[in-house]
Enzyme design. Structure first.
Site, PDB file in Angstrom:
ATOM      1  N   GLY A 119      -3.337  -7.252   8.074  1.00  0.00           N
ATOM      2  CA  GLY A 119      -2.656  -7.353   9.362  1.00  0.00           C
ATOM      3  C   GLY A 119      -1.222  -7.846   9.312  1.00  0.00           C
ATOM      4  N   ASP A 135       0.847  -1.197   0.000  1.00  0.00           N
ATOM      5  CA  ASP A 135       0.000   0.000   0.000  1.00  0.00           C
ATOM      6  C   ASP A 135       0.879   1.242   0.000  1.00  0.00           C
ATOM      7  OD1 ASP A 135      -2.278  -1.496   0.149  1.00  0.00           O
ATOM      8  OD2 ASP A 135      -2.914  -0.786   2.124  1.00  0.00           O
ATOM      9  N   GLY A 173      -0.291  -3.734   3.916  1.00  0.00           N
ATOM     10  CA  GLY A 173      -0.951  -2.433   3.896  1.00  0.00           C
ATOM     11  C   GLY A 173      -0.277  -1.474   4.834  1.00  0.00           C
ATOM     12  N   SER A 174      -0.905  -1.296   5.989  1.00  0.00           N
ATOM     13  CA  SER A 174      -0.429  -0.297   6.938  1.00  0.00           C
ATOM     14  C   SER A 174       0.919  -0.668   7.548  1.00  0.00           C
ATOM     15  CB  SER A 174      -1.474  -0.155   8.048  1.00  0.00           C
ATOM     16  OG  SER A 174      -2.772  -0.138   7.493  1.00  0.00           O
ATOM     17  N   LYS A 193      -8.159   0.660  -5.269  1.00  0.00           N
ATOM     18  CA  LYS A 193      -9.375   0.089  -4.686  1.00  0.00           C
ATOM     19  C   LYS A 193     -10.630   0.841  -5.122  1.00  0.00           C
ATOM     20  CE  LYS A 193      -7.070  -1.200  -0.331  1.00  0.00           C
ATOM     21  NZ  LYS A 193      -7.049  -2.665  -0.396  1.00  0.00           N
ATOM     22  N   GLY A 250      -5.621  -2.913   8.585  1.00  0.00           N
ATOM     23  CA  GLY A 250      -5.327  -1.738   9.403  1.00  0.00           C
ATOM     24  C   GLY A 250      -5.176  -2.024  10.875  1.00  0.00           C
ATOM     25  N   ARG A 293      -6.440 -20.493   6.711  1.00  0.00           N
ATOM     26  CA  ARG A 293      -6.645 -21.856   7.247  1.00  0.00           C
ATOM     27  C   ARG A 293      -7.974 -22.437   6.765  1.00  0.00           C
ATOM     28  NH1 ARG A 293      -2.764 -25.081   9.697  1.00  0.00           N
ATOM     29  NH2 ARG A 293      -1.481 -23.866  11.107  1.00  0.00           N
TER      30      ARG A 293
END
Lengths: 190, 291
Positions: free
Chosen positions: B213, B23, B234-235, B80, B152, B164
């Site tokens: 995450g 990101d 991402g973050s 996005k 996030g 999983r």
């Protein structure tokens, strides 16, 4: 026959599968110590040339791979692999292995909307399906480079001694012509 | 023609495998990501952690901002659009984006229908929590799948759960006898043909990445061990102390996820990780968006 497949990033599993179907044994090259194994041919797969080039350098493999190719190791590069082997990339200041006397244009057909498939001749082996994904082409080929395929007047496959380069992805089709040609390069070196 | 386009779009995702998609919110960040070895970037105005913090309705980014990032890098650029927002998707297609993420990170525009992605020339990636969601998105035309995770948060637990579940369900489908597949397809809420593909090939018909995450090289390696074919971050990168170093370490961790000695070296001295919030501490659950 054992073929090493550079597996730093990209579509290396597709090459493994296709070579496996042709009876060739393969293994993945992810680190410098993998290069000390004995192998008869090398595949540099499609993916992002910037990523593979950076990892080759930072994992300390660039010089070893370059030396192996220069000493005659049969090597087949597709798409990003073609860019990694090219002496020069016309629209990019980066260059990597610089073993093959070709100039390439990167992302030559534009972004993903420019990706396409075609059917064209591969050397004297007849027409084959070709898949171009954000593909490069060869804008200049030096002496001693044999041109194997052209699409729309652009060079998209070529061979120089022990090096074979394709701008398209034969590993994404079910046509094994190019991989069989490469195996033949290993068996009958020029 | 549609089928040929879908093949080409699936093929692009195959080229991204073994890579990290990062990101980025500015051309400068995009250049850092490219130099660190990202195989693609996701252009967005605010990273998920900030979307979470800001609250309110979150929409497609300004096309001008996205074009700035397209001009800054040579690798594929994704962006996005909101779930079900056909017009945002058409806008992204018009600026020749390489991949559209119809994403639960943004506020959904439609709480029932996803976009008919077969009507587009550009490829789509969609989030999924289980095999049923993944195959429904593929049936709608998605050429790539990623876990939803909980974006996030810097907490990888949801991405792990989703990966999983997907792998377990793929193995289960693979083990059924052919006459049990009709009922299994009904239970999953997916077309029989897609259930049959998974039964025969023991994998999704498109590339499957992990997302949501991922904050450390070890997180990225964990997702690869669980069967991801690549990772979205991402973050986790630009919310950390040393983005360049962390990004570069995550790229190498994805390539050498099976070598613990390499992972140990890569995990050293990365500076401060994204602080993160535990998934149970948050109020907005993004993964519930779009089933």
């Amino acid at each position: 026959m054992k073929i090493g497949i550079l597996a730093l990033q990209g579509a290396f599993a597709e090459h493994e599968k296709m070579l496996g179907s042709l009876g060739a044994e393969t293994f993945e090259i992810r680190q410098k110590h993998d290069l000390s194994r004995r192998f008869d041919g090398l595949i540099i797969p499609g993916g992002e040339s910037t990523v593979q080039g950076k990892l080759l350098a930072e994992l300390g493999m660039l010089d070893d791979v370059k030396a192996a190719i220069e000493s005659g190791l049969p090597t087949f590069g597709t798409c990003a692999g073609l860019l990694l082997m090219a002496k020069k990339i016309e629209n990019d200041s980066r260059a990597y292995l610089k073993t093959m006397d070709i100039t390439a244009v990167r992302n030559a057909y534009g972004r993903q909307l420019g990706s396409f498939s075609a059917v064209a001749a591969f050397g004297s082996l007849g027409d084959i399906p070709m898949t171009f994904i954000r593909a490069p082409y060869i804008s200049e080929a030096g002496e001693g480079v044999e041109i194997l395929s052209e699409v729309g007047g652009r060079i998209v496959a070529a061979r120089q001694k022990n090096m074979l380069a394709a701008a398209f992805h034969p590993e994404l089709t079910d046509n094994t012509t190019v991989h069989r040609y490469f195996i033949d390069m290993i068996k009958n070196p020029r | 023609m549609i089928n040929e386009r879908f093949e080409l779009n699936k093929n692009l995702a195959q080229m991204l495998k073994g890579g990290v998609i990062m990101d980025v919110t500015t051309p400068e960040q995009a250049k850092i990501a490219e130099a660190a070895g990202a195989c693609a970037v996701m252009a967005l105005e605010r990273i998920p952690a900030d979307i979470r913090a800001a609250g309110g309705v979150s929409r497609m980014s300004d096309p001008k901002m996205i074009k700035g990032i397209q001009d800054a890098v040579s690798i594929p650029v994704m962006a996005k659009c909101r779930i079900g927002h056909i017009a945002e998707a058409r806008i992204l297609e018009a600026i020749e984006i390489d991949y559209i993420d119809e994403s639960e990170v943004l506020s959904p525009a439609d709480d029932k229908y996803h976009i008919d992605k077969t009507a587009f020339k550009v490829p789509f990636v969609c989030g999924a929590r289980d095999l049923g969601e993944a195959l429904r998105r593929i049936n709608e035309g998605a050429a790539m799948i990623r876990t939803k995770g909980e974006p996030g948060t810097g907490d990888v637990v949801q991405a792990v759960r989703h990966m999983r579940i997907m792998q377990t369900e793929i193995r289960r489908l693979g083990s059924l006898s052919p006459d049990e597949l009709f009922d299994a397809a009904k239970d999953l809420g997916v077309p029989y043909e897609l259930a049959l593909y998974v039964h025969e090939n023991k994998k999704l018909p498109v590339v499957n990445f992990a997302a949501g995450g991922v904050a450390t090289p070890a997180d990225a390696a964990l997702m690869m061990m669980l069967g991801a074919e690549g990772v979205f971050v991402g973050s986790g990168i630009f919310k950390s102390g040393n983005p360049e170093k962390r990004a570069s370490a995550i790229v190498k961790a994805v390539t050498n996820f099976e070598d613990a000695a390499v992972l140990a070296e890569l995990s050293e001295d990365l500076g401060e990780a994204m602080v993160g919030i535990n998934a149970q501490e948050i109020e907005l659950i993004m993964e519930e968006r779009g089933k």
